[in-house]
Design an enzyme around this catalytic site. Structure first.
Site, PDB file in Angstrom:
ATOM      1  N   LYS A  60      19.048 -34.679  88.274  1.00  0.00           N
ATOM      2  CA  LYS A  60      18.164 -33.969  89.331  1.00  0.00           C
ATOM      3  C   LYS A  60      19.042 -34.341  90.725  1.00  0.00           C
ATOM      4  CE  LYS A  60      13.816 -36.648  89.263  1.00  0.00           C
ATOM      5  NZ  LYS A  60      12.432 -36.298  89.232  1.00  0.00           N
ATOM      6  N   ASP A  61      19.449 -35.697  90.883  1.00  0.00           N
ATOM      7  CA  ASP A  61      19.795 -36.529  92.023  1.00  0.00           C
ATOM      8  C   ASP A  61      21.240 -35.954  92.573  1.00  0.00           C
ATOM      9  OD1 ASP A  61      17.428 -37.791  92.381  1.00  0.00           O
ATOM     10  OD2 ASP A  61      18.227 -39.600  91.414  1.00  0.00           O
TER      11      ASP A  61
ATOM     12  N   ARG B 188       8.885 -29.673  95.981  1.00  0.00           N
ATOM     13  CA  ARG B 188       8.909 -28.767  95.035  1.00  0.00           C
ATOM     14  C   ARG B 188       7.104 -28.872  94.163  1.00  0.00           C
ATOM     15  NH1 ARG B 188       8.932 -29.798  89.827  1.00  0.00           N
ATOM     16  NH2 ARG B 188       9.739 -32.049  90.315  1.00  0.00           N
ATOM     17  N   ARG B 189       6.944 -29.941  94.102  1.00  0.00           N
ATOM     18  CA  ARG B 189       5.756 -30.198  93.119  1.00  0.00           C
ATOM     19  C   ARG B 189       4.496 -30.039  94.174  1.00  0.00           C
ATOM     20  NH1 ARG B 189       7.818 -36.126  91.034  1.00  0.00           N
ATOM     21  NH2 ARG B 189       8.592 -35.643  89.132  1.00  0.00           N
TER      22      ARG B 189
ATOM     23  N   ARG C 133       6.196 -42.208  98.868  1.00  0.00           N
ATOM     24  CA  ARG C 133       7.462 -42.566  98.437  1.00  0.00           C
ATOM     25  C   ARG C 133       7.455 -43.929  97.568  1.00  0.00           C
ATOM     26  NH1 ARG C 133      13.175 -42.906 100.820  1.00  0.00           N
ATOM     27  NH2 ARG C 133      13.384 -43.241  98.625  1.00  0.00           N
TER      28      ARG C 133
ATOM     29  N   ARG D 146       3.968 -46.371  93.082  1.00  0.00           N
ATOM     30  CA  ARG D 146       3.188 -44.562  93.080  1.00  0.00           C
ATOM     31  C   ARG D 146       1.899 -44.907  92.142  1.00  0.00           C
ATOM     32  NH1 ARG D 146       7.667 -40.020  93.753  1.00  0.00           N
ATOM     33  NH2 ARG D 146       9.078 -41.000  94.869  1.00  0.00           N
TER      34      ARG D 146
ATOM     35  N   CYS E 250      18.509 -30.874  97.090  1.00  0.00           N
ATOM     36  CA  CYS E 250      17.608 -31.344  95.865  1.00  0.00           C
ATOM     37  C   CYS E 250      16.293 -31.775  96.438  1.00  0.00           C
ATOM     38  CB  CYS E 250      18.237 -32.522  95.079  1.00  0.00           C
ATOM     39  SG  CYS E 250      19.224 -33.788  95.676  1.00  0.00           S
TER      40      CYS E 250
END
Length: 323
Positions: free
Chosen positions: A81-82, A129-130, A151, A157, A248
């Site tokens: 996805k990166d 997106r989330r 981040r 996190r 992305c």
């Protein structure tokens, strides 16, 4: 005489090292050669800016690709996805192994599920997106949440939740699986609630295109780790992203999955979503067709769905992040 070790370029994060270690083991098995990890620091690892600000595209990948092109490493492992959607001619995606769980997950205080979070719950995520999909779901179901941009690595996190600064954070199931922390998940988000990032849960094994006998042999050996169904799915997802002309870090979710009749795979379904980060407007569509047997067919599936989404106003929902 033992053969020279193959050098695998990897980011230094705990997750990157874990997934590169797993690939190294698989490469040792198919080649019979030793594999050593070469740690490389990328711009995305050192920058403290939010991904949406630094553009997302390629920030975790460029340094690894540069090391490949300079011949400092023989191959590199990326989170798919990166990867930017355009592939440099000098490099080849030699393998896309079987995909891990593509879903997003919640790690919340008091073992809460997403729908059980209290009114005004603060949910941390660095992903537009989330944010877009969580806020859209909350609006549709009368939930009151606040998405907070964060981040940092997995420890950082989850630490926000343990410290009481946030009620929950959203992470990728695949990453937690790979570092052995999936038991900390309090809720798996259905893909009907949040579509993952294009390529989420999949790895990309990249090396130089076979201009030399060494490179050609390595491309062929790494190809044994390729899973054709995963490759077709992520090719369709990334084609959708590219056709939306989104990087992305844009608020685009996509998932291609296989529809089976018993043991026989019949069709591939591709779903895509784009939305404003506050969740007020979304365009979500899907298409179903024969399982693509070629790269071009998988690419066409993504492009066709993107065209339908653009016709429904998708471009206007991506804002500045799609530049």
């Amino acid at each position: 005489m033992t053969e020279k070790a193959l050098r695998l370029g990897t980011r230094r994060s705990k997750l990157a090292m874990a997934q590169s270690g797993q690939v190294a083991q698989a490469v040792r098995q198919v080649t019979g050669r030793p594999v050593e990890l070469v740690e490389i620091t990328t711009y995305g690892d050192t920058s403290r800016e939010h991904l949406a600000q630094i553009g997302g595209t390629g920030v975790f990948v460029t340094a690894l690709r540069d090391a490949l092109l300079r011949g400092e490493v023989d191959f590199a492992v990326h989170s798919l996805k990166d990867l930017p959607t355009t592939q440099p001619e000098e490099l080849v995606l030699a393998a896309v192994p079987v995909r891990e769980d593509p879903r997003d997950v919640i790690v919340a205080r008091d073992a809460l599920k997403f729908t059980d979070l209290p009114r005004g719950a603060r949910i941390g995520t660095g992903s537009p997106r989330r944010m877009a999909q969580l806020n859209a779901y909350a609006r549709a179901h009368g939930l009151d949440i606040e998405t907070v941009p964060i981040r940092g690595n997995v420890d950082t996190r989850i630490g926000y939740v343990h410290a009481g600064e946030l009620d929950a954070v959203v992470l990728a199931a695949a990453g937690l699986n790979r570092i052995g922390r999936i038991d900390e998940v309090t809720d798996f988000l259905s893909v009907d609630t949040v579509l993952p990032a294009p390529g989420q849960g999949a790895l990309a094994i990249e090396c130089r295109a076979g201009n030399t006998a060494h490179d050609a042999a390595l491309v062929a050996a790494l190809g044994e780790l390729d899973d054709p169904f995963t490759r077709a799915a992520v090719t369709a997802e990334r084609s959708l992203l590219a056709a939306l002309e989104a990087g992305c870090s844009a608020p685009v979710g996509a998932l291609a999955d296989l529809l089976a009749d018993g043991q026989i795979v019949k069709e591939m379904r591709l779903r895509g979503v784009v939305g404003t980060t506050d969740g007020t407007r979304t365009v979500q569509l899907s298409t179903t067709g024969p399982v693509p047997q070629t790269h071009d067919r998988a690419t066409a599936l993504g492009r066709e769905l993107a065209t339908e989404m653009l016709a429904q106003g998708a471009a206007g929902l991506m804002g500045e992040q799609a530049r």
